[in-house]
Design an enzyme around this catalytic site. Structure first.
Site, PDB file in Angstrom:
ATOM      1  N   ASP A 178     -52.797 106.109  16.565  1.00 12.26           N
ATOM      2  CA  ASP A 178     -52.755 107.159  15.537  1.00 12.26           C
ATOM      3  C   ASP A 178     -54.028 107.996  15.365  1.00 12.26           C
ATOM      4  O   ASP A 178     -54.071 109.183  15.664  1.00 12.26           O
ATOM      5  CB  ASP A 178     -52.319 106.555  14.186  1.00 12.26           C
ATOM      6  CG  ASP A 178     -53.050 105.256  13.802  1.00 12.26           C
ATOM      7  OD1 ASP A 178     -53.944 104.842  14.554  1.00 12.26           O
ATOM      8  OD2 ASP A 178     -52.727 104.672  12.754  1.00 12.26           O
TER       9      ASP A 178
ATOM     10  N   GLU B 169     -42.927  98.388   6.790  1.00 13.51           N
ATOM     11  CA  GLU B 169     -43.954  98.407   7.839  1.00 13.51           C
ATOM     12  C   GLU B 169     -43.368  98.849   9.189  1.00 13.51           C
ATOM     13  O   GLU B 169     -44.048  99.488   9.984  1.00 13.51           O
ATOM     14  CB  GLU B 169     -44.561  97.011   7.920  1.00 13.51           C
ATOM     15  CG  GLU B 169     -45.956  96.868   8.404  1.00 13.51           C
ATOM     16  CD  GLU B 169     -47.050  97.735   7.773  1.00 13.51           C
ATOM     17  OE1 GLU B 169     -46.770  98.757   7.126  1.00 13.51           O
ATOM     18  OE2 GLU B 169     -48.217  97.403   7.989  1.00 13.51           O
TER      19      GLU B 169
ATOM     20  N   GLU C 277     -50.206 106.783   4.203  1.00 10.21           N
ATOM     21  CA  GLU C 277     -49.949 107.847   5.180  1.00 10.21           C
ATOM     22  C   GLU C 277     -48.882 108.841   4.732  1.00 10.21           C
ATOM     23  O   GLU C 277     -49.007 110.044   4.958  1.00 10.21           O
ATOM     24  CB  GLU C 277     -49.542 107.252   6.544  1.00 10.21           C
ATOM     25  CG  GLU C 277     -50.683 106.668   7.351  1.00 10.21           C
ATOM     26  CD  GLU C 277     -51.163 105.308   6.868  1.00 10.21           C
ATOM     27  OE1 GLU C 277     -50.541 104.750   5.936  1.00 10.21           O
ATOM     28  OE2 GLU C 277     -52.154 104.798   7.407  1.00 10.21           O
TER      29      GLU C 277
ATOM     30  N   THR D 129     -60.124 109.712   8.512  1.00 12.93           N
ATOM     31  CA  THR D 129     -58.838 109.009   8.529  1.00 12.93           C
ATOM     32  C   THR D 129     -58.680 108.120   7.299  1.00 12.93           C
ATOM     33  O   THR D 129     -57.578 107.721   6.946  1.00 12.93           O
ATOM     34  CB  THR D 129     -58.675 108.186   9.831  1.00 12.93           C
ATOM     35  OG1 THR D 129     -57.323 107.753   9.919  1.00 12.93           O
ATOM     36  CG2 THR D 129     -59.614 106.980   9.868  1.00 12.93           C
TER      37      THR D 129
END
Ligand code: DMJ
EC number: 3.2.1.113
Length: 856
Positions: A216, A310, A328, A414
């Protein structure tokens, strides 16, 4: 630890494995939430928090930590704090005493991380000892050979900021070197990277590729490094990878992992929650349409389960049920709102906040969901909850004047730490690597839609985003499984007969055996009646048959692991409903293979009482105390069924068995189910649940403090609402046939010295016709005769209107269009030499095994 209201100190709690690598005894949550305080306009609190960090935090601990986590959370947290501290100081009101102390700490930490880069590749070791580094014997680390791509590729923002703030160029140089190496190692024909890489040889260890776990933020940092540092080579690399992602991984609205050198082959039939950041990154890139589509799909999954599990399958079932309050999705929602101005995204944010308050809020914070299906909690609130979730949700609703500085002057790392964009023009002494010669101009229509065209694309017209979402309205509810479409389309394209599906296979069908033989798959009958499948590509009739064999075996592995999962009972929930919990604390409980099935009956509600004797192994001496209540019993000394009979005879309406292994917890142990005693247990009518010792002590502590503790035993936590706070009635509702407290006599006299634990092995061995795979580690156990076939799985897939269409037609259509536009799709037609197939095959199996074993 929001359930037990304590901080988690490494070494003082049972180890949770890799998750604990983020903890370095350096006040992680405090540092990670520094800049959130300024965003939330808590300037005074920020000032106090900075003083606390400077006073208390020690970075010289003898602890092995993750280089990646320490970088993004601690180094990033210190730099974000420093960035906003100097901004405040300049404004002249707060932080006037500040003299770059956070930056000095950041520099100290930066130097502590540098020994990790002492490899020939320049890729960092995944872990380092904060006190002893890597090499020294006391370090207890440095033997690892592999790291994840994101772990090695998510350093540049923090390291470059550290260099530019301090003038010490070494940090930026090291981070650049690691990125250069990853770029060199990309798979050259697909331009994709794998999930894990050998830090010494640079070989890909896991060759599957997606945009979620393990990769990611590598992509995120390429694009953001361009934004922060203004270095074109990062944009060029990002664009090259982005083109590959959109070509192979993006299957709107899904994002599915593929193999790096066979990118038309899906590597998984499920998606992980980490990929939810990707729509946000696509916004930054300016590619809004797929961002809207993926975000909408994810939102529907959330609406179904309250949180994003998840991992979830391509037909949107739960694959891994935890949800550690990951940010996210909130992050992507914020960016989409910024890009489109569509109030729909405010509604989405409102739902997120409502769900957090309703299901995750506990007396001491917000607790991670152990299982989104039951609503049970884990005693865990990760630092990213305050660093990212709070920040993005606040920013989503904040007006410009709510924030005391201009957020547009910063880039988010991030971990959502803020780094000022002016760093791009400061201390630029690092020589930029000129990669332009390597970069081939991409002929890709994706880029027609990128920044700065967004202004033209969305003249602030909310209907634009809505028109993209509309066709996806019911994509989750009306979906049909589409896990292996790509695998199958290759076979259709090659004109071959559809291969035998694993779920249709019957070990007694001669036709099936013939197909297996053709595919190079042989059957071995074991002495115990089980059957093993072994595959040898070399024995297949042709290369196409060999590939069919590979797909069959992959399906079989997946099917059998799914069946193993299905044989396990799902977890249950114990919810504390009395004052002052009012349903806010939900404990993960193990089910029993006997007694009242809570999934079929209404929940059982009652006050709890400890049984005497506490182990419940003989007739209770305090029946008056447990009568009409839920009895607490300790594990051990006799069978679970016997305990159940004893408390039932004393008039209990339910039972909770508490583990006698001190320190055990559902955070660290797999779900435990209580087995019967091997005899008929139909006489047990009350529900029985199991709690590990840590969860059990939450109830025992509550009794000590509040005396009267009322709980709900159920398959899913019930809504905690004001009703619970008003209800003061004693235990009443339950479906147990023993409601009246009438005594039910026990027929069992047997006493064992240990509890009989349910194990997968037991259930597998009890099936005579099990099938397993011999030469793949993944013992696939399957009972063909018990399989139920789902007609939709064979023939249908999902189109964007949420309707199910005929797979055969769709595949034909896809095959025509894809062959026209994509030269890579013709690989299935080529006749490959058998040893090259064999090599590929082995790689695929290795990758598949690796994926199955790895956790996020
Ligand atoms: C965060 O620590 C960071 O966003 C990281 O990049 C991956 N995800 C976690 C939270 O889920």
């Amino acid at each position: 630890m929001p359930l037990t209201c304590r901080g988690r100190v490494r070494g003082q709690e049972p180890s949770r494995g890799d998750v604990d690598d983020a903890l370095g005894k350096f006040s992680l949550t405090l540092i990670d939430s520094l800049d959130t305080l300024v965003v939330l306009n808590k300037t005074k609190e920020f000032e106090d928090a900075v003083r606390k960090v400077l006073r208390d935090v020690n970075l010289d601990n003898d602890v092995v930590v993750s280089v990646f986590e320490t970088n993004i959370r601690v180094l990033g947290g210190l730099l974000g704090g420093h960035s906003l501290a100097i901004m405040l100081k300049e404004k002249g009101e707060y932080m006037q005493w500040y003299n770059d102390e956070l930056l000095q700490m950041a520099k100290q930490l930066g130097y502590k991380l540098l020994p990790a880069f002492n490899t020939t590749s320049g890729l960092p070791y995944p872990r380092i000892n904060l006190k002893f580094g890597i090499r020294k014997p006391e370090a207890r680390t440095g033997t690892e050979t592999d790291t994840c791509t994101a772990c090695a590729g998510t350093l540049i923002l923090e390291f470059a900021a550290l260099s530019r703030f301090t003038g010490a160029t070494i940090f930026e140089e090291y981070a650049r070197k690691a990125l250069d190496f990853l770029w060199e190692k990309r798979q050259r024909s697909s331009n994709l990277v794998g999930v894990t890489i050998n830090i010494h040889t640079g070989d890909w260890v896991r060759k599957d590729s997606g945009v979620g776990a393990g990769i990611d933020s590598y992509y995120e940092y390429l694009l953001k490094a361009y934004v922060l540092l203004g270095d074109d080579s990062f944009l060029e690399r990002f664009n090259t990878h982005y083109d590959a992602i959109m070509r192979y991984i993006s299957q709107p609205p899904l994002l599915l992992d593929v193999h790096i050198h066979k990118p038309m082959l899906n590597a998984r039939t499920w998606m992980d929650a980490l990929l939810a950041f990707f729509p946000g990154l696509q916004v930054l890139k300016g590619d809004i349409r797929p961002a809207i589509e993926t975000h909408e799909m994810l939102y529907q999954v959330i609406k179904k389960h309250n949180f994003l599990p998840e991992a979830f399958t391509t037909d949107f079932r739960v694959h891994w049920a935890q949800h550690p309050l990951r940010p996210e999705f909130a992050e992507s929602t914020y960016f989409l709102y910024k890009a489109t101005g569509d109030p729909y995204y405010l509604e989405v944010g409102k739902t997120l906040i409502e769900n957090l308050n309703k299901y995750a809020r506990v007396p001491c914070g917000f607790a991670a969901m152990k299982d989104v299906r039951t609503g049970s909690h884990e005693d865990r609130m990760d630092s990213f909850f305050l660093a990212e979730m709070f920040k993005y949700l606040y920013l989503l609703f904040a007006d410009k004047e709510d924030i005391i500085f201009d957020i547009e002057d910063y880039i988010f790392t991030t971990e959502a730490h803020l780094l000022p964009l002016w760093l791009s023009t400061t201390n630029q002494s690092i020589s930029k690597k000129n990669t332009t010669s390597e970069y081939t101009e991409l002929d890709d229509s994706n880029f027609d839609w990128t920044c700065p065209n967004t202004q033209i694309l969305f003249p602030n017209d909310p209907l634009y985003a809505q028109s993209i979402r509309e066709p996806l309205k019911n994509v989750v509810d009306k979906s049909c499984p589409r896990g292996i479409i790509r695998v199958r389309e290759e076979s259709f394209r090659s004109g071959a007969k559809p291969p035998l599906r694993a779920r249709d296979f019957m070990a007694t069908n001669p036709e099936h055996l013939e197909i297996l033989k053709k595919m190079g798959v042989s059957l071995i009958h074991l002495k115990d009646g089980r059957v093993q499948l072994v595959q040898h590509a070399i024995q297949a009739a042709s290369s196409i048959d060999a590939e069919d064999g590979l797909r069959f075996m992959q399906e079989m592995i997946e099917l059998s692991s799914q069946q193993q999962k299905e044989q396990q009972l799902p977890p249950r929930a114990v919810q504390i409903v009395s004052h002052p919990f009012f349903g806010r604390v939900v404990l993960t409980a193990g089910p029993a293979q006997f007694g009242l099935d809570l999934s079929k009956h209404k929940e059982t509600r009652g006050f709890v009482a400890s049984s005497k004797p506490y182990n419940g192994c003989s007739e209770l001496t305090n029946p008056e105390a447990v009568m009409g209540k839920i009895a607490l019993i300790q594990r051990g000394q006799c069978m679970f069924a016997e305990k159940a009979r004893n408390i039932q005879n004393a008039g209990a309406i339910g039972g909770i068995v508490i583990d006698d292994n001190e320190g055990s917890s559902s955070d660290t142990a797999p779900l435990f189910q209580m087995a019967g005693d091997g005899k008929d247990t139909d006489d047990i009518k009350i529900p029985m649940l199991f709690l590990f010792s840590k969860e059990g002590s939450i109830i025992l502590d509550a009794i000590r403090e509040y005396e009267e503790v009322e709980v709900l035993l159920s398959d899913k936590a019930k809504d905690r609402d004001p009703e619970m706070e008003n209800e003061e009635q004693p235990s009443s509702e339950n479906d147990s046939q023993n409601q009246s407290g009438e005594q039910i006599s026990s027929s069992s006299q047997e006493v064992d010295l240990v509890d009989q634990e349910s194990s997968e092995e037991n259930s597998l061995n009890s099936h005579p016709e099990l099938l397993s795979l011999a030469d793949v580690d993944n013992a696939a156990s399957i009972s063909p005769s018990e399989q139920t076939s789902n007609p939709t799985e064979n023939h249908e897939t999902t189109n964007l209107n949420g309707e199910c269409t005929d797979l055969d037609n769709q595949l034909q259509e896809q095959s025509e269009t894809e062959e026209d536009s994509n030269p890579n799709v013709s690989w299935g037609k080529k006749v490959q030499p058998i040893d090259s197939i064999l090599a590929d095959w082995n790689e695929d199996i290795e990758a598949f095994e690796m994926m199955e074993k790895d956790e996020l």
